[in-house]
Design an enzyme around this catalytic site. Structure first.
Site, short mmCIF file in Angstrom:
data_model
loop_
_atom_site.label_atom_id
_atom_site.label_comp_id
_atom_site.label_asym_id
_atom_site.label_seq_id
_atom_site.Cartn_x
_atom_site.Cartn_y
_atom_site.Cartn_z
N HIS A 48 0.83 -1.20 0.00
CA HIS A 48 0.00 0.00 0.00
C HIS A 48 0.87 1.25 0.00
O HIS A 48 0.59 2.21 -0.73
CB HIS A 48 -0.94 -0.02 1.21
CG HIS A 48 -1.93 1.09 1.23
ND1 HIS A 48 -1.84 2.13 2.13
CD2 HIS A 48 -3.02 1.34 0.46
CE1 HIS A 48 -2.84 2.96 1.91
NE2 HIS A 48 -3.57 2.51 0.91
N ASP A 92 -6.23 1.64 -2.11
CA ASP A 92 -6.91 1.44 -0.83
C ASP A 92 -7.73 0.15 -0.83
O ASP A 92 -7.75 -0.59 0.16
CB ASP A 92 -7.79 2.64 -0.49
CG ASP A 92 -7.00 3.87 -0.11
OD1 ASP A 92 -5.75 3.79 -0.01
OD2 ASP A 92 -7.63 4.93 0.08
#
EC number: 3.1.1.4
Length: 118
Positions: A48, A92
């Site tokens: 991420h 996300d």
């Protein structure tokens, strides 16, 4: 943005673990990151972080970018056609799904990063 990311996490794990549990986990979950991820969940955070890094190289502001998403009964989905919104939502969404499928080890919460993240 980070608030929407928190909601995506809750949607993906169906409320089983509050988002704040991921804010200080391992070497990469939370601000910054270094060393080798301590486990699968920490690897999700590293991926991420790298995704946000790519978004920034594209001229996006991932921590602030608002996007459209839907929390369905099966799993969350993104609803953005182009640009930064699409890219950041995808970052996300993938992280939230990764969190949901990765074991959470309480021993890796709030670790001493100066010793374990070299």
């Amino acid at each position: 943005n980070l608030v929407q990311f928190s909601y995506l996490i809750q949607c993906a794990n169906t409320g089983k673990r509050a988002s704040y549990h991921y804010a200080d986990y391992g070497c990469y979950c939370g601000a910054g990151g270094s060393g080798t991820p301590v486990d699968e969940l920490d690897r999700c955070c590293k991926i991420h972080d790298n995704c946000y890094g790519q978004a920034e190289k594209m001229g996006c502001y991932p921590k602030l970018t608002m996007y459209n998403y839907y929390c369905g009964t099966q799993s969350p989905t993104c609803d953005n056609k182009t640009g930064c919104q699409r890219y950041v939502c995808a970052c996300d969404l993938e992280a939230a799904k990764c969190f949901a499928r990765s074991p959470y080890n309480n021993k890796n919460y709030n670790i001493d990063t100066s010793k374990r993240c070299k």
